[in-house]
Design an enzyme around this catalytic site. Structure first.
Site, PDB file in Angstrom:
ATOM      1  N   GLY A   1      82.415 -52.198   2.481  1.00 55.36           N
ATOM      2  CA  GLY A   1      83.664 -52.154   3.221  1.00 55.36           C
ATOM      3  C   GLY A   1      83.690 -51.008   4.211  1.00 55.36           C
TER       4      GLY A   1
ATOM      5  CG  LEU B   1      87.222 -56.997  -1.801  1.00 53.79           C
ATOM      6  CD1 LEU B   1      86.235 -57.985  -2.411  1.00 53.79           C
ATOM      7  CD2 LEU B   1      88.646 -57.419  -2.107  1.00 53.79           C
TER       8      LEU B   1
ATOM      9  CE1 TYR C   1      83.846 -53.921  -5.308  1.00 51.02           C
ATOM     10  CE2 TYR C   1      81.573 -54.594  -5.637  1.00 51.02           C
ATOM     11  CZ  TYR C   1      82.744 -54.064  -6.130  1.00 51.02           C
ATOM     12  OH  TYR C   1      82.815 -53.664  -7.433  1.00 51.02           O
ATOM     13  CB  CYS C   2      81.888 -50.561  -2.874  1.00 50.07           C
ATOM     14  SG  CYS C   2      81.545 -48.908  -3.503  1.00 50.07           S
ATOM     15  CB  ILE C   3      79.095 -48.229   0.405  1.00 52.70           C
ATOM     16  CG1 ILE C   3      78.589 -47.395   1.587  1.00 52.70           C
ATOM     17  CG2 ILE C   3      78.022 -49.196  -0.034  1.00 52.70           C
ATOM     18  CD1 ILE C   3      79.420 -46.187   1.894  1.00 52.70           C
TER      19      ILE C   3
END
Length: 394
Positions: free
Chosen positions: A335, A360, A331-333
């Protein structure tokens, strides 16, 4: 009857525009020299952590380099003001006047009927919208700016225009005025109390609260999906959630959250918890919970988060489940870290350790990063690196 003086700038905007253009042409050398001194001063004594000043100096210098274009825009603004005042005067007198400037249908600031029903507030609203549009034209028209500088000017100018919206001020917001009268000023007292709380929370700086901090408690009504910490090191804790189905999938699932959010960003309340939904589908779910960094972690690099975070979590999951491969969602960083892990594992012949990768809201290609680029020029990065060198973390 005395005829209007055609050379009076207050009755003839063309004459006024001609005067202003002449003034700008004569003043341009002095203004340019001043701006060059200001730019040099900003380089030598940086007091601008977002590095906005050099961009605005180039913007203003560009405007003054083309007095004709600037004079044309000023004349247009003068004409627009006269037209708006004429139509608004009709409304003040109870006559039907044209509405020249309408907010975007999605703009919630002017939803109250008072912005349309009151001639005064209608004028305030339209004058704000008109001026905001004119400032946008000013930014678009300024010559001599590269695309990145123009984008930065446009971004910060839009923030300024939003900040000075009449909806943000007591005397120009009909809804706030109505509430002030009805509550006998209690709304203003509450607002002041919130301001003081925000200042105290920020230790003298304004740290605006966006939620009721007393309304949520981890383990009570936040992050209530059952689980436990099965491993930890200096950078993270590894959480395993309890299964809720009779059978589970063979391949476990690891979630890698960002550093900027707590792990329970994906396990809020039961009705919107991704973790609860996943265990309900039969997944064996693991989650990394990153520690809050302090001065003791000043030596930690990005690759440490890769090896001691994601890769070590995969190792502990293999040991606990006996499964060689693991599904991973970033998720975000988190990811972004996952994408780097995929490349690292491939380079070391270990691609089989991740069965599938799900991203995500993750940025992987940093060629075009949108508005984030406005905060990442070399001068800003130098300031951030100096701050991190002093504190050990950002």
């Amino acid at each position: 009857m005395k005829q209007p003086d055609s050379e009076n700038p207050f009755t003839d905007p063309i004459v006024f525009g001609r005067i202003m253009m002449d003034v700008m042409q004569r003043a341009q050398p002095a203004i340019s020299a001043f701006l060059q001194r200001q730019e040099a001063e900003a380089r030598d004594h940086p007091l601008d952590p977002l590095n906005i000043s050099p961009a605005y100096i180039r913007f203003i210098n560009g405007l003054w380099s083309d007095p004709q274009k600037y004079a044309d825009l000023q004349t247009q603004l003068w004409s627009d003001w006269l037209t708006l005042c004429r139509e608004s005067a009709m409304k003040f007198l109870g006559e039907p006047g044209k509405t020249l400037y309408q907010p975007d249908p999605a703009d919630r600031r002017f939803k109250s009927p008072a912005w349309q029903e009151s001639a005064f507030f209608d004028f305030v609203k339209q004058s704000y919208l008109m001026t905001g549009q004119w400032i946008g034209k000013l930014v678009d028209a300024a010559p001599g700016m590269d695309a990145e500088t123009r984008r930065k000017i446009d971004f910060y100018t839009r923030q300024f225009i939003d900040a000075i919206s009449p909806s943000n001020f007591l005397l120009t917001n009909p809804e706030v005025l109505k509430e002030t009268i009805e509550s006998k000023g209690e709304n203003l007292i509450r607002g002041l109390e919130h301001l003081i709380e925000d200042m105290e929370r920020g230790r003298g700086m304004l740290k605006i609260s966006t939620t009721d901090y007393s309304a949520f408690e981890v383990g009570r009504n936040l992050a209530v999906t059952p689980g436990k910490v099965i491993w930890q090191n200096r950078l993270m804790q590894l959480i395993q959630y309890e299964p809720t189905t009779e059978k589970v999938f063979e391949t476990p699932l690891l979630i890698v959250p960002p550093w900027i959010n707590k792990y329970y960003i994906l396990d809020l309340r039961p009705e919107n918890s991704l973790v609860k939904w996943l265990v309900g589908q039969g997944h064996t779910v693991f989650m990394i919970s990153w520690v809050n960094p302090g001065r003791d972690l000043a030596d930690v690099q990005f690759e440490d988060y890769l090896k001691e975070g994601l890769l070590e979590a995969l190792e502990k999951i293999r040991e606990g489940t006996g499964q060689r491969a693991c599904n991973v969602a970033g998720y975000c960083i988190g990811g972004t870290l996952l994408s780097i892990a995929l490349a690292w594992l491939a380079e070391h012949g270990r691609s089989g350790e991740i069965a599938s990768a799900t991203f995500l809201t993750t940025l992987i290609d940093f060629t075009e990063v949108g508005d984030l680029r406005l905060f990442l020029d070399n001068r800003q990065l130098d300031i951030l690196e100096k701050e991190m060198a002093g504190k050990g973390y950002l």
